[in-house]
Design an enzyme around this catalytic site. Structure first.
Site, PDB file in Angstrom:
ATOM      1  N   THR A   1      32.430  60.130   5.181  1.00 34.69           N
ATOM      2  CA  THR A   1      31.581  59.017   4.751  1.00 34.69           C
ATOM      3  C   THR A   1      32.286  57.714   5.034  1.00 34.69           C
ATOM      4  OG1 THR A   1      30.176  58.281   2.950  1.00 34.69           O
ATOM      5  CG2 THR A   1      32.449  58.734   2.387  1.00 34.69           C
TER       6      THR A   1
ATOM      7  N   THR B   1      29.705  59.261   9.868  1.00 36.50           N
ATOM      8  CA  THR B   1      29.035  58.147   9.204  1.00 36.50           C
ATOM      9  C   THR B   1      27.725  57.866   9.908  1.00 36.50           C
ATOM     10  OG1 THR B   1      31.186  57.179   8.639  1.00 36.50           O
ATOM     11  CG2 THR B   1      29.294  55.703   8.568  1.00 36.50           C
TER      12      THR B   1
ATOM     13  N   GLY C   1      29.140  53.098  11.500  1.00 38.43           N
ATOM     14  CA  GLY C   1      28.199  54.186  11.779  1.00 38.43           C
ATOM     15  C   GLY C   1      28.004  54.434  13.260  1.00 38.43           C
TER      16      GLY C   1
ATOM     17  N   CYS D   1      31.979  56.139  14.041  1.00 36.55           N
ATOM     18  CA  CYS D   1      32.465  57.339  13.341  1.00 36.55           C
ATOM     19  C   CYS D   1      31.392  58.422  13.314  1.00 36.55           C
ATOM     20  CB  CYS D   1      32.868  56.964  11.917  1.00 36.55           C
ATOM     21  SG  CYS D   1      33.424  58.370  10.933  1.00 36.55           S
TER      22      CYS D   1
END
Length: 182
Positions: free
Chosen positions: A7, A168, A162, A165
């Site tokens: 996350t 994410t 986002g 990664c």
């Protein structure tokens, strides 16, 4: 058994505003299990915001414990965080929980870890989780070079994380408080 993990949680404090945001992806190994999880929440009469990175079930257990500590200490963030960290470090069952919490109220921003650490970060910038370094770099650049609000910085930095990664996504949950705790 593999853990649910991965996350990005980002907290920015600017002016009279503090914001914590997080993505919605829950990953089990190499598989996306859920894309719209809420990893950022309001606690203690909406005066505290908190986000988690790490094992999902572990984090929910810690949220419950942290909220109980906030109630016990009438919403005093630092005291509740220190008490949770003590329990987390010394309780045999809690010690096995794998999560990190980012918490904030109108006055302070903290990172709480399973090692018993309670850290107040420099510049009131917190970035945790697998995409944390990407979000932190983006947020620092935006804080130093723009007049964007804390919320805008969190949105843009999490979007960048986002995009980079794999753990994410861009399904964001963002909570904010101003200096009155609203």
């Amino acid at each position: 058994m593999e853990q649910f993990h991965g996350t990005t949680i980002l907290s920015v404090r600017r002016g009279n505003q503090v914001v914590i945001g997080g993505d919605g992806q829950v990953t089990l190994g190499n598989t996306v299990m859920k894309g719209n999880a809420r990893k950022v929440r309001r606690l203690y009469k909406d005066k505290v915001i908190a986000g988690f990175a790490g094992g999902t079930a572990d984090a929910f257990t810690l949220f419950e414990r942290f909220e109980a500590k906030l109630e016990m200490h009438q919403g005093h963030l630092i005291r509740a965080a220190v008490e949770l960290a003590k329990d987390w470090r010394t309780d045999r069952i809690l010690r096995r929980l794998e999560a990190v919490l980012a918490v904030a109220d109108s006055k302070a921003s903290l990172i709480i870890t399973g090692n018993g650490d309670v850290i107040e970060p420099e510049e009131s910038l917190i970035a945790i989780g697998s995409g944390g370094p990407f979000a932190q770099a983006a947020a620092r650049a935006l804080m130093e070079n723009t007049q964007l609000s804390a919320k805008e910085i969190v949105q843009k930095a999490l979007t960048i994380a986002g995009d980079i990664c794999i753990y994410t996504n861009n399904n964001l949950t963002i909570e904010e408080l101003n200096d009155e705790g609203k």
